[in-house]
Scaffold this active site. Structure first.
Site, PDB file in Angstrom:
ATOM      1  N   HIS A 185      46.260  19.117  41.718  1.00  0.00           N
ATOM      2  CA  HIS A 185      46.518  18.251  42.866  1.00  0.00           C
ATOM      3  C   HIS A 185      46.557  19.032  44.183  1.00  0.00           C
ATOM      4  CE1 HIS A 185      50.286  19.693  41.174  1.00  0.00           C
ATOM      5  NE2 HIS A 185      50.788  19.633  42.401  1.00  0.00           N
ATOM      6  N   HIS A 242      30.746  43.741  44.149  1.00  0.00           N
ATOM      7  CA  HIS A 242      31.392  44.901  43.526  1.00  0.00           C
ATOM      8  C   HIS A 242      32.070  44.595  42.204  1.00  0.00           C
ATOM      9  CE1 HIS A 242      31.792  47.329  47.533  1.00  0.00           C
ATOM     10  NE2 HIS A 242      30.569  46.842  47.345  1.00  0.00           N
ATOM     11  N   ARG A 253      27.221  51.967  40.476  1.00  0.00           N
ATOM     12  CA  ARG A 253      28.550  52.500  40.167  1.00  0.00           C
ATOM     13  C   ARG A 253      29.547  51.403  39.813  1.00  0.00           C
ATOM     14  NH1 ARG A 253      28.411  52.090  45.759  1.00  0.00           N
ATOM     15  NH2 ARG A 253      30.358  51.478  46.769  1.00  0.00           N
TER      16      ARG A 253
END
Length: 145
Positions: free
Chosen positions: A11, A100, A134
């Site tokens: 809600h 990322h 990475r």
């Protein structure tokens, strides 16, 4: 566009969810609404668990969840395997969550940001892509614990 976006709220996020559904459909998305379907008080896990299960099963690549603060919805979703729900309250966080962290569920705080900003955040989240590199190693470690 022809991509389906699942969305769910309690809600506390209902008004914003309805606004976002209209915006998403207007730009060509199909929306799968997991509820709630009114502003009446409900328990957020009842809507969030089914959506997070669908993301976990790879039924949809990305989803959107909302509750009043965003915290309860995010905590609930992140209990599911392969779900990375990110609570975002600005555009930059939404981009970084995708780029990322490979976030696959956007969590919005329905009571703390305006609807127009929420729409900007949704657009940033849906248009950003995981950068890999990475970041892949880091994301893979999330579920190793």
């Amino acid at each position: 566009m022809n991509q389906t976006i699942p969305i769910a709220s309690d809600h506390g996020g209902f008004e914003m969810k309805q606004f976002l559904i209209g915006k998403l459909e207007a730009v060509g998305y199909t929306v799968r609404d997991y509820g709630t379907h009114s502003a009446d008080s409900v328990d957020y896990p009842d809507m969030i668990h089914p959506l997070a299960t669908a993301i976990s099963r790879n039924e949809y690549p990305l989803g959107i969840i909302l509750c009043g603060s965003g915290n309860g919805a995010q905590m609930t979703a992140n209990h599911h395997t392969h779900v990375r729900a990110a609570l975002c309250w600005n555009v930059e966080l939404a981009k970084l969550a995708r780029q990322h962290n490979d976030a696959n569920i956007l969590t919005l705080p329905g009571r703390f940001i305006p609807c127009d900003l929420a729409w900007e955040i949704v657009q940033a989240f849906l248009s950003a892509s995981f950068e890999g590199g990475r970041h892949t190693r880091r994301v893979e470690k999330i579920e190793q614990f």
